[in-house]
Design a protein around this motif. Structure first.
Motif, PDB file in Angstrom:
ATOM      1  N   LEU A  28       0.800  -1.219   0.000  1.00  0.00           N
ATOM      2  CA  LEU A  28       0.000   0.000   0.000  1.00  0.00           C
ATOM      3  C   LEU A  28       0.836   1.273   0.000  1.00  0.00           C
ATOM      4  O   LEU A  28       0.348   2.328  -0.409  1.00  0.00           O
ATOM      5  CB  LEU A  28      -0.962   0.008   1.194  1.00  0.00           C
ATOM      6  CG  LEU A  28      -2.130  -0.967   1.106  1.00  0.00           C
ATOM      7  CD1 LEU A  28      -2.939  -0.965   2.398  1.00  0.00           C
ATOM      8  CD2 LEU A  28      -3.031  -0.648  -0.075  1.00  0.00           C
ATOM      9  N   PHE A  44     -12.160  -1.939  -2.758  1.00  0.00           N
ATOM     10  CA  PHE A  44     -11.340  -1.984  -1.552  1.00  0.00           C
ATOM     11  C   PHE A  44     -12.277  -1.927  -0.357  1.00  0.00           C
ATOM     12  O   PHE A  44     -13.022  -0.965  -0.181  1.00  0.00           O
ATOM     13  CB  PHE A  44     -10.382  -0.793  -1.557  1.00  0.00           C
ATOM     14  CG  PHE A  44      -9.482  -0.707  -0.368  1.00  0.00           C
ATOM     15  CD1 PHE A  44      -8.445  -1.607  -0.201  1.00  0.00           C
ATOM     16  CD2 PHE A  44      -9.643   0.294   0.567  1.00  0.00           C
ATOM     17  CE1 PHE A  44      -7.579  -1.508   0.886  1.00  0.00           C
ATOM     18  CE2 PHE A  44      -8.802   0.397   1.652  1.00  0.00           C
ATOM     19  CZ  PHE A  44      -7.770  -0.512   1.812  1.00  0.00           C
ATOM     20  N   TRP A  83      -7.943   4.682  -2.508  1.00  0.00           N
ATOM     21  CA  TRP A  83      -7.138   3.852  -1.602  1.00  0.00           C
ATOM     22  C   TRP A  83      -5.767   3.527  -2.193  1.00  0.00           C
ATOM     23  O   TRP A  83      -4.822   3.246  -1.458  1.00  0.00           O
ATOM     24  CB  TRP A  83      -7.871   2.550  -1.270  1.00  0.00           C
ATOM     25  CG  TRP A  83      -8.019   1.644  -2.461  1.00  0.00           C
ATOM     26  CD1 TRP A  83      -9.075   1.604  -3.323  1.00  0.00           C
ATOM     27  CD2 TRP A  83      -7.086   0.679  -2.938  1.00  0.00           C
ATOM     28  NE1 TRP A  83      -8.848   0.679  -4.312  1.00  0.00           N
ATOM     29  CE2 TRP A  83      -7.628   0.096  -4.097  1.00  0.00           C
ATOM     30  CE3 TRP A  83      -5.829   0.254  -2.507  1.00  0.00           C
ATOM     31  CZ2 TRP A  83      -6.965  -0.886  -4.825  1.00  0.00           C
ATOM     32  CZ3 TRP A  83      -5.172  -0.730  -3.227  1.00  0.00           C
ATOM     33  CH2 TRP A  83      -5.738  -1.286  -4.373  1.00  0.00           C
ATOM     34  N   SER A  97       0.653   5.154   2.406  1.00  0.00           N
ATOM     35  CA  SER A  97      -0.646   4.974   1.766  1.00  0.00           C
ATOM     36  C   SER A  97      -1.572   6.121   2.165  1.00  0.00           C
ATOM     37  O   SER A  97      -1.707   6.439   3.346  1.00  0.00           O
ATOM     38  CB  SER A  97      -1.242   3.644   2.221  1.00  0.00           C
ATOM     39  OG  SER A  97      -2.619   3.605   1.990  1.00  0.00           O
ATOM     40  N   TYR A  99      -4.648   5.962   2.183  1.00  0.00           N
ATOM     41  CA  TYR A  99      -5.703   5.361   3.005  1.00  0.00           C
ATOM     42  C   TYR A  99      -5.344   5.468   4.491  1.00  0.00           C
ATOM     43  O   TYR A  99      -6.176   5.881   5.310  1.00  0.00           O
ATOM     44  CB  TYR A  99      -5.918   3.901   2.607  1.00  0.00           C
ATOM     45  CG  TYR A  99      -6.910   3.190   3.501  1.00  0.00           C
ATOM     46  CD1 TYR A  99      -8.275   3.404   3.354  1.00  0.00           C
ATOM     47  CD2 TYR A  99      -6.489   2.322   4.491  1.00  0.00           C
ATOM     48  CE1 TYR A  99      -9.192   2.767   4.180  1.00  0.00           C
ATOM     49  CE2 TYR A  99      -7.399   1.674   5.313  1.00  0.00           C
ATOM     50  CZ  TYR A  99      -8.744   1.905   5.153  1.00  0.00           C
ATOM     51  OH  TYR A  99      -9.645   1.282   5.976  1.00  0.00           O
TER      52      TYR A  99
END
Length: 142
Positions: A28, A44, A83, A97, A99
């Motif tokens: 990620l 996701f 994401w 990441s 996210y």
């Protein structure tokens, strides 16, 4: 290598099939073609980043548990691909990441810069949020 197998696993799922994987944080935390391809065909569902002691005090590896649902081709046009983005972390030269940057409650510990045999990496120090014996992934799913 992880990217390839994760992508192939999702490609081989039936429509609406689920994939739940334990992967290195590198999946990620970097841009990759495989991650972009996964974002084109799978929803996701969520992720959680475990502390670097999740698999024992001496392992020193930061891992993520990620979940995806393969979306039927006719429904893929509006998939959320946010994401799959990365951004600069609070540590110079290290990416994270998007996210996890936007969902710090999904990180079961505290981000730290680590020196490893591969150079500087972003790790997660255990702060007592993770209990391997009683871990429930359900609250971390979208």
């Amino acid at each position: 290598m992880t990217d390839y197998f994760l992508l192939k696993g999702i490609e081989n799922l039936q429509d609406n099939g689920l994939s739940l994987q334990i992967v290195s944080h590198n999946f990620l935390d970097k841009d990759s073609e495989a991650k972009k391809q996964i974002a084109e065909q799978a929803e996701f569902l969520g992720a959680v980043r475990l502390p670097n002691t999740a698999f024992g005090a001496d392992t020193g590896v930061t891992t993520d548990i990620v979940a995806f649902r393969k979306v039927p081709e006719s429904e893929r046009e509006n998939l959320d691909k946010s994401w799959a983005q990365v951004q600069d972390s609070d540590y110079e030269g290290l990416k994270v990441s998007s996210y996890f940057a936007n969902n710090p409650n999904r990180v079961l510990g505290e981000f730290v810069e680590e020196s490893t045999q591969f150079g500087k990496q972003l790790g997660v120090k255990d702060t007592g949020k993770f209990d391997a014996d009683n871990f429930d992934f359900t609250p971390y799913m979208i």
